[in-house]
Design an enzyme around this catalytic site. Structure first.
Site, mmCIF file in Angstrom:
data_model
loop_
_atom_site.group_PDB
_atom_site.id
_atom_site.type_symbol
_atom_site.label_atom_id
_atom_site.label_comp_id
_atom_site.label_asym_id
_atom_site.label_seq_id
_atom_site.Cartn_x
_atom_site.Cartn_y
_atom_site.Cartn_z
ATOM 1 N N HIS A 1 3.575 11.756 62.452
ATOM 2 C CA HIS A 1 3.929 10.454 61.887
ATOM 3 C C HIS A 1 5.049 10.631 60.869
ATOM 4 C CE1 HIS A 1 0.617 12.247 59.615
ATOM 5 N NE2 HIS A 1 1.178 11.735 58.538
ATOM 6 N N HIS B 1 6.686 8.971 57.603
ATOM 7 C CA HIS B 1 6.450 8.003 56.536
ATOM 8 C C HIS B 1 7.762 7.290 56.224
ATOM 9 C CE1 HIS B 1 2.507 9.627 55.083
ATOM 10 N NE2 HIS B 1 2.969 10.748 55.624
ATOM 11 N N GLY C 1 0.814 19.321 53.252
ATOM 12 C CA GLY C 1 0.196 18.051 52.872
ATOM 13 C C GLY C 1 -0.224 17.176 54.028
ATOM 14 N N GLN C 2 -0.038 17.640 55.274
ATOM 15 C CA GLN C 2 -0.421 16.796 56.419
ATOM 16 C C GLN C 2 -1.940 16.674 56.487
ATOM 17 O OE1 GLN C 2 1.199 18.117 60.187
ATOM 18 N NE2 GLN C 2 0.435 16.313 61.282
ATOM 19 N N THR C 3 -2.416 15.434 56.643
ATOM 20 C CA THR C 3 -3.860 15.206 56.729
ATOM 21 C C THR C 3 -4.267 14.580 58.056
ATOM 22 O OG1 THR C 3 -3.675 13.030 55.669
ATOM 23 C CG2 THR C 3 -4.110 14.907 54.222
ATOM 24 N N VAL C 4 -3.330 13.898 58.702
ATOM 25 C CA VAL C 4 -3.605 13.331 60.019
ATOM 26 C C VAL C 4 -2.736 14.087 61.017
ATOM 27 C CG1 VAL C 4 -3.464 11.280 61.483
ATOM 28 C CG2 VAL C 4 -4.182 11.049 59.089
HETATM 29 P P1 AMP Z 1 -0.167 12.710 55.956
HETATM 30 O O1 AMP Z 1 -0.799 13.054 54.637
HETATM 31 O O2 AMP Z 1 1.308 12.946 56.017
HETATM 32 O O3 AMP Z 1 -0.897 13.338 57.125
HETATM 33 O O4 AMP Z 1 -0.309 11.142 56.082
HETATM 34 C C1 AMP Z 1 -1.382 10.507 56.694
HETATM 35 C C2 AMP Z 1 -1.227 9.050 56.400
HETATM 36 O O5 AMP Z 1 -2.084 8.326 57.236
HETATM 37 C C3 AMP Z 1 -1.578 8.680 54.960
HETATM 38 O O6 AMP Z 1 -0.483 7.997 54.361
HETATM 39 C C4 AMP Z 1 -2.793 7.793 55.124
HETATM 40 O O7 AMP Z 1 -2.827 6.774 54.151
HETATM 41 C C5 AMP Z 1 -2.615 7.250 56.510
HETATM 42 N N1 AMP Z 1 -3.824 6.858 57.201
HETATM 43 C C6 AMP Z 1 -5.011 7.500 57.228
HETATM 44 N N2 AMP Z 1 -5.885 6.849 58.029
HETATM 45 C C7 AMP Z 1 -5.222 5.766 58.541
HETATM 46 C C8 AMP Z 1 -5.563 4.714 59.435
HETATM 47 N N3 AMP Z 1 -6.771 4.618 60.006
HETATM 48 N N4 AMP Z 1 -4.635 3.784 59.711
HETATM 49 C C9 AMP Z 1 -3.405 3.865 59.164
HETATM 50 N N5 AMP Z 1 -2.997 4.845 58.330
HETATM 51 C C10 AMP Z 1 -3.907 5.783 58.004
#
Ligand code: AMP
Ligand code: ZN
Length: 117
Positions: free
Chosen positions: A95, A97, A88-91
């Site tokens: 990080h 949560h 589920g990682q998107t960034v």
């Molecule tokens: P994950 O799905 O674990 O990679 O979480 C990525 C998180 O980054 C999600 O909760 C997003 O809402 C958050 N996110 C995405 N873009 C930004 C941004 N520019 N600033 C702060 N949080 C962000």
């Protein structure tokens, strides 16, 4: 390599920070106060962090809790890390949560981190 939003476009409110890590509000929070704790150094995931960075992140998690307790008075927390696209990682900048939970925010909270996103 595409640019990393957490390295280049961090315009969120910083909650707490130290030498190696920063905590800021998630841009698309799942709950009020949803916070992300990241190392300052870019790395894709948890398993690439040094022990010093893990410690810095852990210290911030405790400080984040103090701030969120005071501000939002949540009833509980989910703390979690997604490692890899299939998890589920998107960034792809490590990080953690820190998600405040409020009584009744979902009908049946059982399962905790196994169910939330
Ligand atoms: P994950 O799905 O674990 O990679 O979480 C990525 C998180 O980054 C999600 O909760 C997003 O809402 C958050 N996110 C995405 N873009 C930004 C941004 N520019 N600033 C702060 N949080 C962000
Ligand atoms: Zn980055």
């Amino acid at each position: 390599m595409p640019k990393c939003i957490f390295c280049s476009e961090l315009e969120r409110e910083i909650i707490v920070e130290n030498e190696l890590a920063v905590a800021f509000l998630d841009k698309f929070p799942v709950n009020e106060g949803h916070t992300l704790v990241i190392p300052r150094r870019h790395m894709e995931n948890f398993f690439e962090a040094s022990m010093q960075e893990i410690e810095a992140i852990n210290l911030l998690i405790f400080r984040v809790k103090d701030v969120l307790d005071e501000r939002y008075k949540p009833d509980g927390y989910n703390i979690g890390i997604n490692v890899g696209e299939d998890a589920g990682q998107t960034v792809f900048h490590l990080h953690v949560h820190v998600i405040p939970r409020y009584r009744g925010d979902v009908e049946d909270p059982r399962g905790g981190v196994r169910n939330i996103k």
